[in-house]
Design an enzyme around this catalytic site. Sequence first.
Site, short mmCIF file in Angstrom:
data_model
loop_
_atom_site.label_atom_id
_atom_site.label_comp_id
_atom_site.label_asym_id
_atom_site.label_seq_id
_atom_site.Cartn_x
_atom_site.Cartn_y
_atom_site.Cartn_z
N VAL A 130 0.82 -1.21 0.00
CA VAL A 130 0.00 0.00 0.00
C VAL A 130 0.86 1.27 0.00
O VAL A 130 0.40 2.34 -0.41
CB VAL A 130 -0.93 -0.02 1.23
CG1 VAL A 130 -0.14 0.11 2.53
CG2 VAL A 130 -2.00 1.06 1.15
N LYS A 131 2.10 1.16 0.44
CA LYS A 131 2.97 2.34 0.58
C LYS A 131 3.40 2.93 -0.76
O LYS A 131 3.90 4.05 -0.80
CB LYS A 131 4.19 1.99 1.42
CG LYS A 131 3.87 1.59 2.86
CD LYS A 131 3.31 2.74 3.67
CE LYS A 131 3.20 2.38 5.14
NZ LYS A 131 2.74 3.51 5.96
N ASP A 132 3.21 2.18 -1.85
CA ASP A 132 3.52 2.76 -3.17
C ASP A 132 2.73 4.05 -3.38
O ASP A 132 3.21 5.01 -4.00
CB ASP A 132 3.14 1.78 -4.28
CG ASP A 132 4.08 0.60 -4.38
OD1 ASP A 132 5.01 0.50 -3.55
OD2 ASP A 132 3.88 -0.25 -5.28
#
Length: 474
Positions: free
Chosen positions: A54-56
């Site tokens: 999700v950190k993309d």
Amino acid sequence: MFQPEPDSLPGVEVADSVLDLVGNTPLVRMRRAIPEAGCDVLAKLEMLNPGGSVKDRIAIAMIDGAERDGLLEPGGTIIEPTSGNTGVGLAMVGAQRGYRCVFVMTDKVSPEKVQLLRAYGAEVVVCPVAVAPEDPDSYYSTAERLMASTPGAYQPNQYFNQENPLAHEKTTGPELWRQTDGRITHFVAGPGTGGTISGVGRYLKRQNPSVQIIAADPEGSVFSGGSGRPYQVEGVGEDFWPETYHREVVDRVIAVSDQASFDMARLVSHREGLLIGGSGGTAVCAAAEVARDRGPDDVVVLLLPDSGRGYLSKVFNDDWMASHGFLIGEHPCVKDVLDAKEGALPPLVYVNPDDPVSLAVTHMRDNGLSQLPVAKGEMPLAAAEVMGSVHELQLMALAFNGDLLGRPVESVMSRPLEQIGIGEPVALAVTKLERSPALLVLDGGRPRAVVSSTDVLSYLSSVSGDALTAGAGL
């Protein structure tokens, strides 16, 4: 170098860069892992982002904001403390845009994550986890030190950068609303920086104020009322309140133990065919609790932040799980030794490093012990908080060297007792006791008791030779 025009291949389905593939991750029903659910439980598969998490989403948003505001110049350096996933996203952006990347991580993070960041060409600095945020050796302090000594450096600072929740307000939230056709009633996610749950929560509550936002938090983290003391689950929970966590958006916080998180991660991987990490297990546990009391009109969506591929040496490694007390093996095991002790097993007796030696001597005398662990904090301890040990014979020898009793334990302690998982075999305990005066038993990742040679001998003498030989191979 040939640089094609954006429309040089009309009609061809192709992204201009890997960054254009971030987002629009799918939902999938969780049927087999949560069979007791009274409603639909849907999982948002954020591991299908190109960087694997999700950190993309926030990596792109934070660097876009820094470039827009003139905080990051061409050829600059990105420095960030991270548990791994944000680093991968930033490294991916850095590779595309020509930035050097330096990431600071704690020694709790799995080796795979360190190797993954280096595979992207990033530099990695590893710091101890069992220190306060203000400690010079903490990963926050180390990142600040690197910032001060690196020309052209920029720290996205995911814990304070409001581009973090804004990215989820602009992308993840709208995706969920569209994918569920506005039927979502509950959203469950693990807060780390708090950006995902805050941004998604803000968007969903604008669409429907009755949507419930639930934080799935590791036991011990500040979000669920703890002090932030070390726990084993990576990437969620915190030991301080990030500015990117907006408390007013969150309706409920559910605390989940390391044991439950890891067990659920393995269960989901086995039953659903979804390889998820410990933090994903935390989210599924919380979603299962929410869904148990819901009806057919409810739609519970949980966010799976990353894949289990980054945790193969830990959560999915039976040896690591057993050594930290998360798995019970074949009997006889260390648990049997503890169960055989007469009466209820007493609480772990230990001393803090700044306690006087006199207190250690008193504890030994009153409890009939010959050694004590030395650890920071109060029970329940985390394994990472164990600093050393003190021994009766050692203190006796030192007593001849002046005023011993008034000195702090830290000044006389030796290395920590060797550790063993509560489910590991008695045969292994016997082997370890040949080189250690006693063993610190871990149960669910936390110190539970000290086992001595006397304890093991007492247990061995109480079981039949045939049963012992058959069970332990002795």
